[in-house]
Every structure is written in structure tokens, then in C-alpha cells.
Design a protein around this motif. Sequence first.
Motif, PDB file in Angstrom:
ATOM      1  N   GLN A   1       0.830  -1.188   0.000  1.00 26.68           N
ATOM      2  CA  GLN A   1       0.000   0.000   0.000  1.00 26.68           C
ATOM      3  C   GLN A   1       0.877   1.255   0.000  1.00 26.68           C
ATOM      4  O   GLN A   1       1.905   1.315   0.662  1.00 26.68           O
ATOM      5  CB  GLN A   1      -0.924   0.009   1.215  1.00 26.68           C
ATOM      6  CG  GLN A   1      -2.171  -0.835   1.044  1.00 26.68           C
ATOM      7  CD  GLN A   1      -2.985  -0.411  -0.164  1.00 26.68           C
ATOM      8  OE1 GLN A   1      -3.265   0.774  -0.368  1.00 26.68           O
ATOM      9  NE2 GLN A   1      -3.360  -1.390  -0.977  1.00 26.68           N
ATOM     10  N   GLY A   2       0.444   2.244  -0.762  1.00 31.57           N
ATOM     11  CA  GLY A   2       1.215   3.470  -0.865  1.00 31.57           C
ATOM     12  C   GLY A   2       2.392   3.360  -1.808  1.00 31.57           C
ATOM     13  O   GLY A   2       3.205   4.285  -1.899  1.00 31.57           O
TER      14      GLY A   2
ATOM     15  N   LEU B   1       0.979   6.137  -4.330  1.00 35.04           N
ATOM     16  CA  LEU B   1      -0.379   5.961  -4.838  1.00 35.04           C
ATOM     17  C   LEU B   1      -1.178   5.046  -3.922  1.00 35.04           C
ATOM     18  O   LEU B   1      -0.666   4.033  -3.450  1.00 35.04           O
ATOM     19  CB  LEU B   1      -0.361   5.351  -6.243  1.00 35.04           C
ATOM     20  CG  LEU B   1       0.370   6.112  -7.341  1.00 35.04           C
ATOM     21  CD1 LEU B   1       0.332   5.321  -8.645  1.00 35.04           C
ATOM     22  CD2 LEU B   1      -0.213   7.497  -7.540  1.00 35.04           C
ATOM     23  N   ASP B   2      -2.425   5.417  -3.695  1.00 33.35           N
ATOM     24  CA  ASP B   2      -3.392   4.474  -3.134  1.00 33.35           C
ATOM     25  C   ASP B   2      -3.905   3.639  -4.297  1.00 33.35           C
ATOM     26  O   ASP B   2      -4.339   4.190  -5.322  1.00 33.35           O
ATOM     27  CB  ASP B   2      -4.553   5.211  -2.471  1.00 33.35           C
ATOM     28  CG  ASP B   2      -4.167   5.782  -1.121  1.00 33.35           C
ATOM     29  OD1 ASP B   2      -3.360   5.140  -0.428  1.00 33.35           O
ATOM     30  OD2 ASP B   2      -4.658   6.877  -0.779  1.00 33.35           O
ATOM     31  N   HIS B   3      -3.868   2.329  -4.162  1.00 35.44           N
ATOM     32  CA  HIS B   3      -4.229   1.486  -5.295  1.00 35.44           C
ATOM     33  C   HIS B   3      -4.966   0.241  -4.819  1.00 35.44           C
ATOM     34  O   HIS B   3      -4.844  -0.189  -3.669  1.00 35.44           O
ATOM     35  CB  HIS B   3      -2.978   1.069  -6.077  1.00 35.44           C
ATOM     36  CG  HIS B   3      -2.005   0.262  -5.262  1.00 35.44           C
ATOM     37  ND1 HIS B   3      -2.118  -1.100  -5.099  1.00 35.44           N
ATOM     38  CD2 HIS B   3      -0.918   0.646  -4.542  1.00 35.44           C
ATOM     39  CE1 HIS B   3      -1.138  -1.527  -4.323  1.00 35.44           C
ATOM     40  NE2 HIS B   3      -0.395  -0.497  -3.965  1.00 35.44           N
TER      41      HIS B   3
ATOM     42  N   THR C   1      -9.982   9.377  -8.571  1.00 36.22           N
ATOM     43  CA  THR C   1      -9.457   8.026  -8.776  1.00 36.22           C
ATOM     44  C   THR C   1      -9.458   7.684 -10.255  1.00 36.22           C
ATOM     45  O   THR C   1     -10.435   7.930 -10.972  1.00 36.22           O
ATOM     46  CB  THR C   1     -10.311   7.001  -8.018  1.00 36.22           C
ATOM     47  OG1 THR C   1     -10.321   7.324  -6.629  1.00 36.22           O
ATOM     48  CG2 THR C   1      -9.745   5.591  -8.186  1.00 36.22           C
TER      49      THR C   1
ATOM     50  N   GLU D   1     -13.523   5.562  -3.697  1.00 39.21           N
ATOM     51  CA  GLU D   1     -12.279   5.097  -3.087  1.00 39.21           C
ATOM     52  C   GLU D   1     -11.792   3.844  -3.808  1.00 39.21           C
ATOM     53  O   GLU D   1     -12.596   2.993  -4.186  1.00 39.21           O
ATOM     54  CB  GLU D   1     -12.513   4.798  -1.605  1.00 39.21           C
ATOM     55  CG  GLU D   1     -12.957   6.010  -0.802  1.00 39.21           C
ATOM     56  CD  GLU D   1     -13.361   5.648   0.611  1.00 39.21           C
ATOM     57  OE1 GLU D   1     -13.215   4.453   0.991  1.00 39.21           O
ATOM     58  OE2 GLU D   1     -13.826   6.540   1.336  1.00 39.21           O
TER      59      GLU D   1
ATOM     60  N   ARG E   1      -3.585   9.521  -6.329  1.00 37.85           N
ATOM     61  CA  ARG E   1      -2.460  10.037  -5.551  1.00 37.85           C
ATOM     62  C   ARG E   1      -2.769   9.943  -4.065  1.00 37.85           C
ATOM     63  O   ARG E   1      -3.893  10.210  -3.629  1.00 37.85           O
ATOM     64  CB  ARG E   1      -2.172  11.495  -5.921  1.00 37.85           C
ATOM     65  CG  ARG E   1      -1.579  11.680  -7.316  1.00 37.85           C
ATOM     66  CD  ARG E   1      -1.246  13.148  -7.531  1.00 37.85           C
ATOM     67  NE  ARG E   1      -0.801  13.419  -8.877  1.00 37.85           N
ATOM     68  CZ  ARG E   1       0.466  13.366  -9.275  1.00 37.85           C
ATOM     69  NH1 ARG E   1       1.408  13.036  -8.404  1.00 37.85           N
ATOM     70  NH2 ARG E   1       0.797  13.648 -10.526  1.00 37.85           N
ATOM     71  N   ARG E   2      -1.772   9.593  -3.317  1.00 35.07           N
ATOM     72  CA  ARG E   2      -1.947   9.443  -1.874  1.00 35.07           C
ATOM     73  C   ARG E   2      -1.764  10.796  -1.213  1.00 35.07           C
ATOM     74  O   ARG E   2      -0.721  11.441  -1.358  1.00 35.07           O
ATOM     75  CB  ARG E   2      -0.939   8.450  -1.324  1.00 35.07           C
ATOM     76  CG  ARG E   2      -1.268   7.988   0.077  1.00 35.07           C
ATOM     77  CD  ARG E   2      -0.402   6.813   0.475  1.00 35.07           C
ATOM     78  NE  ARG E   2      -1.194   5.790   1.127  1.00 35.07           N
ATOM     79  CZ  ARG E   2      -0.677   4.905   1.971  1.00 35.07           C
ATOM     80  NH1 ARG E   2       0.601   4.898   2.228  1.00 35.07           N
ATOM     81  NH2 ARG E   2      -1.455   3.998   2.523  1.00 35.07           N
ATOM     82  N   THR E   3      -2.781  11.227  -0.488  1.00 36.83           N
ATOM     83  CA  THR E   3      -2.686  12.481   0.244  1.00 36.83           C
ATOM     84  C   THR E   3      -1.933  12.271   1.549  1.00 36.83           C
ATOM     85  O   THR E   3      -1.811  11.147   2.045  1.00 36.83           O
ATOM     86  CB  THR E   3      -4.084  13.040   0.536  1.00 36.83           C
ATOM     87  OG1 THR E   3      -4.799  12.104   1.355  1.00 36.83           O
ATOM     88  CG2 THR E   3      -4.859  13.253  -0.764  1.00 36.83           C
TER      89      THR E   3
ATOM     90  N   ALA F   1      -4.140  10.656   4.192  1.00 40.85           N
ATOM     91  CA  ALA F   1      -4.380   9.229   3.982  1.00 40.85           C
ATOM     92  C   ALA F   1      -3.167   8.414   4.355  1.00 40.85           C
ATOM     93  O   ALA F   1      -3.267   7.333   4.944  1.00 40.85           O
ATOM     94  CB  ALA F   1      -4.761   8.979   2.522  1.00 40.85           C
ATOM     95  N   ALA F   2      -1.973   8.932   4.024  1.00 34.84           N
ATOM     96  CA  ALA F   2      -0.748   8.208   4.363  1.00 34.84           C
ATOM     97  C   ALA F   2      -0.567   8.123   5.867  1.00 34.84           C
ATOM     98  O   ALA F   2      -0.178   7.082   6.410  1.00 34.84           O
ATOM     99  CB  ALA F   2       0.451   8.902   3.716  1.00 34.84           C
TER     100      ALA F   2
END
Length: 394
Positions: A142-143, A147-149, A307, A344, A375-377, A380-381
Motif C-alpha cells: 500500500q502506498g 499511490l493508493d491502489h 481516482t 475510493e 495520488r496518496r494524500t 491518507a498516508a
Amino acid sequence: MRPRAVLPDTLHRSKPLRLHGRSVAWLPPLLLLVGIMVLDANTSGRFRIISWLVLVPAVAAAICGVLGTVALAVLSLLVYGVMDASWPHEYQNGLPDFVLVVVGSGLAALACSVRLRAERRMLHMRDVAETTRRTVLRPMPQGWGGLDHAAVYLAADSEARVGGDFYDIQPGRHGTRLLLGDVQGKGLAAVEAAAALLGTFRESAYHEPVLTTVAGRLEIRMLRHNGYSVALGRGDSDRFATGVLVAFPEDTPATVEVVNFGHEPPLVVTPDGVRSLPPGDGLPLGMGDLASAPPPVLRVPLAPGETLLLVTDGVTEARDAAGDFFPLRDSLTKALARDPRTAEPRRLVRFVRDGTLDHCGGRLGDDTTIFAVRRRTVGAADAAGVADAAGGSR
């Protein structure tokens, strides 16, 4: 039956019946043996069923190991001798039925041995398929790449576990790039082509500063792979792959760069709705020599929190019983109106997966890949880090 949506990291091997962690595979044939004893003891002398004990090792052969089958076979022979001798001589089944139970027990032990050997071979082949899958579709943390994916791969052949669909995220010196594609054809030849393209992508996406160069290297790799296949006598000179190459530049966090190789254009999914990225006019990989110019690099807006949804034609060409295609965009629009959190990545992939399978009744006509990234904010991270820490402290 629906294909499995997520493949486990390790294969679940077949296990006998278990109760509280212990095998009870011996219980059904033992209950059958007791049932035959009780029935034989309560029937008339003209209707003996003690020879039915031949069924006990046969049932054991299907669910027990070799030792368990042999043990139940020996027990059946002993029970036969005791039960038959307890009747008067004129009602005894005698030697013929005893030989039947002996022969049946021997065949059951042999059948059990063959079954176990076949199971070991099958599990070995599944291990090979799983290793191949993890090589082509490697797991990503993750991350990864900022990126969140979320992704799911569904093979049209549930036993194959891997096919011509491929995807990956590669962080590098010049930002993060991702690639999703679909090799024409099926079988191991398609898997080999997908692996070749992914290997080139992982190296060039890391080192090359310009996305056009990465796209060019992918085209060359497809042509080289086709030439190699022809040299081996396979006749795959016309194999091609559709795909989408996306870059997330570090200097412009509100835009992405996209090169489309004849693939379905990605969708941008937001809590407010859905929009399509421009389709582009690039040809599939392996057909670049038919074009007068390389595929263009499109620079399109992608705001934080939006997304990017990429799918292969297993989704867009899924048909219901009436032959109608799956209405992906309309379904997403309705789902977002009901619950904006559908945008999401994890929820989005789950929704598209379930919708596709429901639409086609679980009968996929092609390998299916659903890939969602954004994109990971910073928030969120941080939240993910707290969750990971909490999980590790349990």
C-alpha cells in the motif's frame, strides 16, 4: 460458480475432514461399518448384507489416506469374519463374499494411492501457476509509488490463475508510472508476452525521464518478443497488446500523462461523477510500424482525491444472457449517487468486480483486470501508518 476475486498468497491445500483441528476423515466409513453391522444383525438369515462391508474401504479411499484406508479395510475383514461366523452355517455367506471384501479392500487401497498421487501432482501444478502469477502480477505494498491502489485479476479459466492481462506500478527517478494492458490471445504464449512487457516497463519507467521513451521501449520490446517467438517456430509474428501507460509527474500533482496503445480509455471517478479520459489514437503495441508517428502523450487533469479506473475488456465486453454489454459508466454513476465513497480505490474495484460478475452470471468470456489508483494524500498516508501501527501492536 464465480471466479475467486482475490488470489491468496499461499495455496489452500486440500485437507481431510477436521474437527477442532484434528482429522475425522475416518468417521464416515466407520459409521458406515457400524451401520452395516447393525443392519446385518437385525435382518433375517435369507437377506444378509455383511458383504456390503466392501463399501467401507471404498468410501475411505475417497477421503482418507492410504494408512487409514488400509486400517479400515483390515477392520472390515475382521468384522466380516466375526459377524458371518455368528450366524448358523446355512445362513453364512462364507468364503466367496469374504474374497469379495478382500479384493475390494485391495482395490480401494490402490485407488487411494492413485488419488493422493494425482492430488500431489495437481498441487504442484497449482504452485507453479501461483509462482507464475506472482512473477507477472507481483504484489504491491500500500502506498507504493505514492499511490493508493487496489486491483483484482479474474482469470476466465479459474484453474489457470494467470493470463494475458498485466499491470504494475513503478516508482522511479522521474515520478511514478503505471502500466495496464492486455496481450492478444490466451495461454502461455500470452503470459510470456505480458512478462516481457512488464520487465521492460519496470526498468525503463524507473530510469527514463521522458514518457515517450518508455512508450517506445515497450513497442520495441513487443516487436523483439514477436521476432523471438518466430525464431522458435511459434508463428507469433502478429501478436500485439493493448495498454495504457500513465505517469504521475512530481512537479504537477494535479495532472497525469497518458499514452494509450489502442486500449479502452481510463475513467476518472470522483464522488460527484464519472468522466472518460481522451481516447488517444495510438495503435496497440506490436503494430507501431503501421503508424506514421508514435502515440501522443496526453496531459490531462487529475485533481487530488480523484481516482483513475483502468479495466481490460473482460469488464467492458462482459455480456448478460440477452447479449448486452456491462454498462460500466452508468452503473458507476448510479453507485456514486447512492454512496460517494464508491470512488475510493478499494470500494471502486469491489463494486466493478461484483457488477461485472453479476452482469455475466459469473461466466467470464475473457481474463478481467480492474485497477484503481489515485495520488496518496498526506492525511491518507498518516492514517494508513496509524492503522499499520495499531495492527502491529495487537
